[in-house]
Scaffold this motif. Structure first.
Motif, PDB file in Angstrom:
ATOM      1  N   ALA A   1      -7.312  -0.928  -1.486  1.00 12.58           N
ATOM      2  CA  ALA A   1      -6.535  -0.622  -2.680  1.00 12.58           C
ATOM      3  C   ALA A   1      -6.586   0.860  -3.024  1.00 12.58           C
ATOM      4  O   ALA A   1      -5.647   1.396  -3.626  1.00 12.58           O
ATOM      5  CB  ALA A   1      -7.025  -1.448  -3.867  1.00 12.58           C
TER       6      ALA A   1
ATOM      7  N   LEU B   1      -9.459  -5.793  -3.889  1.00  5.99           N
ATOM      8  CA  LEU B   1      -8.605  -6.498  -2.934  1.00  5.99           C
ATOM      9  C   LEU B   1      -9.159  -6.444  -1.513  1.00  5.99           C
ATOM     10  O   LEU B   1      -8.439  -6.679  -0.544  1.00  5.99           O
ATOM     11  CB  LEU B   1      -7.187  -5.911  -2.972  1.00  5.99           C
ATOM     12  CG  LEU B   1      -6.414  -6.158  -4.271  1.00  5.99           C
ATOM     13  CD1 LEU B   1      -5.091  -5.411  -4.244  1.00  5.99           C
ATOM     14  CD2 LEU B   1      -6.191  -7.651  -4.504  1.00  5.99           C
TER      15      LEU B   1
ATOM     16  N   LEU C   1      -0.060  -1.613  -6.197  1.00  2.00           N
ATOM     17  CA  LEU C   1      -1.210  -2.496  -6.357  1.00  2.00           C
ATOM     18  C   LEU C   1      -1.746  -2.399  -7.782  1.00  2.00           C
ATOM     19  O   LEU C   1      -1.743  -1.326  -8.393  1.00  2.00           O
ATOM     20  CB  LEU C   1      -2.306  -2.137  -5.351  1.00  2.00           C
ATOM     21  CG  LEU C   1      -1.934  -2.297  -3.876  1.00  2.00           C
ATOM     22  CD1 LEU C   1      -3.032  -1.751  -2.978  1.00  2.00           C
ATOM     23  CD2 LEU C   1      -1.652  -3.760  -3.543  1.00  2.00           C
TER      24      LEU C   1
ATOM     25  N   LEU D   1      -5.023   3.939  -7.454  1.00  2.00           N
ATOM     26  CA  LEU D   1      -4.547   2.804  -6.677  1.00  2.00           C
ATOM     27  C   LEU D   1      -3.377   3.236  -5.800  1.00  2.00           C
ATOM     28  O   LEU D   1      -2.598   4.124  -6.166  1.00  2.00           O
ATOM     29  CB  LEU D   1      -4.094   1.673  -7.599  1.00  2.00           C
ATOM     30  CG  LEU D   1      -5.185   0.831  -8.259  1.00  2.00           C
ATOM     31  CD1 LEU D   1      -4.607   0.035  -9.417  1.00  2.00           C
ATOM     32  CD2 LEU D   1      -5.818  -0.113  -7.234  1.00  2.00           C
TER      33      LEU D   1
ATOM     34  N   HIS E   1       0.821  -1.213   0.000  1.00  2.00           N
ATOM     35  CA  HIS E   1       0.000   0.000   0.000  1.00  2.00           C
ATOM     36  C   HIS E   1       0.858   1.268   0.000  1.00  2.00           C
ATOM     37  O   HIS E   1       0.335   2.358  -0.243  1.00  2.00           O
ATOM     38  CB  HIS E   1      -0.949  -0.003   1.200  1.00  2.00           C
ATOM     39  CG  HIS E   1      -1.934  -1.128   1.163  1.00  2.00           C
ATOM     40  ND1 HIS E   1      -3.211  -0.998   0.653  1.00  2.00           N
ATOM     41  CD2 HIS E   1      -1.837  -2.427   1.563  1.00  2.00           C
ATOM     42  CE1 HIS E   1      -3.855  -2.154   0.747  1.00  2.00           C
ATOM     43  NE2 HIS E   1      -3.040  -3.040   1.291  1.00  2.00           N
TER      44      HIS E   1
ATOM     45  N   ARG F   1     -15.033   1.416  -5.682  1.00  2.00           N
ATOM     46  CA  ARG F   1     -13.901   2.251  -5.283  1.00  2.00           C
ATOM     47  C   ARG F   1     -14.342   3.679  -4.975  1.00  2.00           C
ATOM     48  O   ARG F   1     -15.258   4.231  -5.584  1.00  2.00           O
ATOM     49  CB  ARG F   1     -12.836   2.257  -6.382  1.00  2.00           C
ATOM     50  CG  ARG F   1     -13.237   2.995  -7.657  1.00  2.00           C
ATOM     51  CD  ARG F   1     -12.392   2.619  -8.845  1.00  2.00           C
ATOM     52  NE  ARG F   1     -12.595   1.220  -9.220  1.00  2.00           N
ATOM     53  CZ  ARG F   1     -12.180   0.695 -10.379  1.00  2.00           C
ATOM     54  NH1 ARG F   1     -11.552   1.446 -11.282  1.00  2.00           N
ATOM     55  NH2 ARG F   1     -12.380  -0.584 -10.644  1.00  2.00           N
TER      56      ARG F   1
ATOM     57  N   GLU G   1     -14.476  -3.497  -3.449  1.00  2.00           N
ATOM     58  CA  GLU G   1     -13.337  -2.596  -3.596  1.00  2.00           C
ATOM     59  C   GLU G   1     -13.152  -1.618  -2.443  1.00  2.00           C
ATOM     60  O   GLU G   1     -12.012  -1.281  -2.107  1.00  2.00           O
ATOM     61  CB  GLU G   1     -13.495  -1.786  -4.902  1.00  2.00           C
ATOM     62  CG  GLU G   1     -13.468  -2.640  -6.154  1.00  2.00           C
ATOM     63  CD  GLU G   1     -13.664  -1.823  -7.416  1.00  2.00           C
ATOM     64  OE1 GLU G   1     -13.356  -2.335  -8.507  1.00  2.00           O
ATOM     65  OE2 GLU G   1     -14.138  -0.656  -7.326  1.00  2.00           O
TER      66      GLU G   1
END
Length: 434
Positions: free
Chosen positions: A340, A323, A318, A314, A194, A309, A301
């Motif tokens: 992510a 994830l 990643l 990202l 990350h 998301r 997400e």
């Protein structure tokens, strides 16, 4: 990796264990007679003397989470961290490490840096302008007529600081527990993808909860109450903490969906070489930890109404938004969600026996642009609402623990992590009292 740190200077000060012998014996007996599998007796949550011992035995001896590197990215950046009677300055130094110093001027005890965050060169006390270098050395004290004043004896008192995978931890003990390095070896492989050093703070929220810090931690360590988090339940499976054979009928379909999503997530993690296994040592080591990577509902997400998301960028290297979340619990004062597209850190700082500061920080990629790559309101909505709901739950429990008719109740099977936290806590205090 461990960043360079300053050398600590011990200053134990007045100890809670200097309480009258009779009172200390009563408190020790309270800890020794703690009933396994049940919540704590009322004095653990309400007694100022127990709180003093908590500050000495837990927050005065162990590593606590203070901040992320995103909060002090450049030399001279600092945050102040307050808990119980303590105030610490955590400052980024020119070498890239952190200096940790007690925020107490060596002249008359004034707070050197009264702000919660900022940037500074030398540290100048606003009372009489005593001036300290970034490492805490006293470099200037205007004292007319003083000819024998030795500045080397009056530097700021120092504490330990460590940085691992973008998280900064502090310890004010003269001799910090040595096993934290081993715990860091467990969580670093999960966090490094990350790349927290390449994140920035999108938002930080401070909430004062009218409850004992242990109630805050207990509330976090279970999802038995998660029906009270409708926004979070859109993406976080409410079966967290349950096991096969103990699924209530109304959650059976959710359990099946979670099982399928988790299997898919683990295959994806293995494809990318990302660790996902559960490591759970909450009360079997001094630096207790639980870490895993778990699937999210919907698109899988992020913490949004449909699991989609919340940032277009990202993190780190990643390559996939789907994830889930890497969830980490560390004893005694923190938990984290690494996704992510963003990271959420939570730090708990006791204020008094009945007040606790909960600090939540949202991190996004350092090149993410608000309004283009993410909407701040949407990014923070789920956990802002969840924090307010948890605040209400904690405050209900504090009021209950203050009632003359309160008595400890049994933990349910899904609350096993609450039991682990309380077991860790009582072990550490008893070791100290011994």
């Amino acid at each position: 990796m461990t960043a360079p740190v300053n050398v600590p200077i011990s200053s134990r000060g007045k100890l809670a264990t200097s309480l009258p012998a009779e009172q200390l014996a009563e408190i020790t007996e309270l800890f020794e007679n703690r009933r396994e599998g049940f919540s704590l007796d009322a004095p653990f949550y309400t007694d100022p003397s127990v709180f003093k011992i908590d500050m000495e035995a837990i927050f005065g001896r162990h590593w606590i989470f203070a901040a992320s590197v995103a909060e002090l990215p450049e030399p001279g950046d600092y945050v102040t961290v307050d808990y119980g009677p303590y105030s610490l300055i955590v400052l980024r130094n020119d070498d890239g490490g952190v200096n940790v110093m007690h925020n107490v001027c060596r002249h008359r005890g004034a707070r050197v840096l009264p702000e919660s965050t900022g940037t500074t060169g030398n540290l100048v006390c606003g009372y009489h302008s005593w001036t300290y270098a970034p490492n805490g050395d006293l470099i200037h004290a205007s004292a007319p007529g003083e000819t024998k004043f030795d500045k080397s004896c009056f530097g700021l008192k120092r504490a330990h600081g460590r940085e691992y995978a973008g998280l900064i931890f502090v310890c004010i003990a003269a001799d910090a527990p040595t096993d934290f390095d081993e715990t860091a070896k467990i969580f670093e492989p999960y966090l490094l993808p990350h790349d927290l050093p390449k994140t920035k703070v999108a938002y930080q929220q401070n909430i004062i909860e009218e409850g004992n810090w242990k109630l805050v931690m207990e509330n976090n360590r279970e999802c038995y109450h998660c029906d009270g988090h409708p926004e979070l339940a859109c993406s976080l499976f409410p079966t967290w903490g349950l096991t096969e054979g103990f699924i209530p009928p109304h959650l059976e379909e959710v359990w099946d969906r979670n099982t399928e999503a988790q299997a898919s997530l683990e295959k994806r993690c293995e494809r990318y070489g990302i660790p996902h296994q559960v490591v759970e040592e909450l009360d079997t080591r001094v630096a207790g930890i639980r870490i895993s990577r778990e699937a999210l509902d919907g698109d899988g997400e992020s913490f949004s109404p449909d699991g989609h998301r919340l940032s277009k960028k990202l993190l780190g290297d990643l390559r996939d938004f789907r994830l889930g979340r890497c969830s980490m619990h560390l004893q005694p004062n923190s938990w984290f969600h690494f996704l992510a597209d963003h990271v959420v850190t939570f730090a708990v700082f006791p204020v008094s026996e009945h007040q606790t500061l909960v600090r939540t920080t949202w991190l996004v990629a350092d090149d993410a642009v608000e309004g283009i790559d993410y909407d701040l309101g949407k990014l923070t909505h789920t956990w802002k609402q969840t924090n307010l709901q948890d605040k209400a739950f904690v405050e209900l429990c504090q009021k209950g623990a203050s009632s003359p008719v309160y008595e400890p109740g049994p933990y349910m099977k899904s609350e096993y992590q609450v039991e682990a936290f309380i077991n860790w806590y009582t072990q550490r205090v008893l070791e100290h009292l011994a």
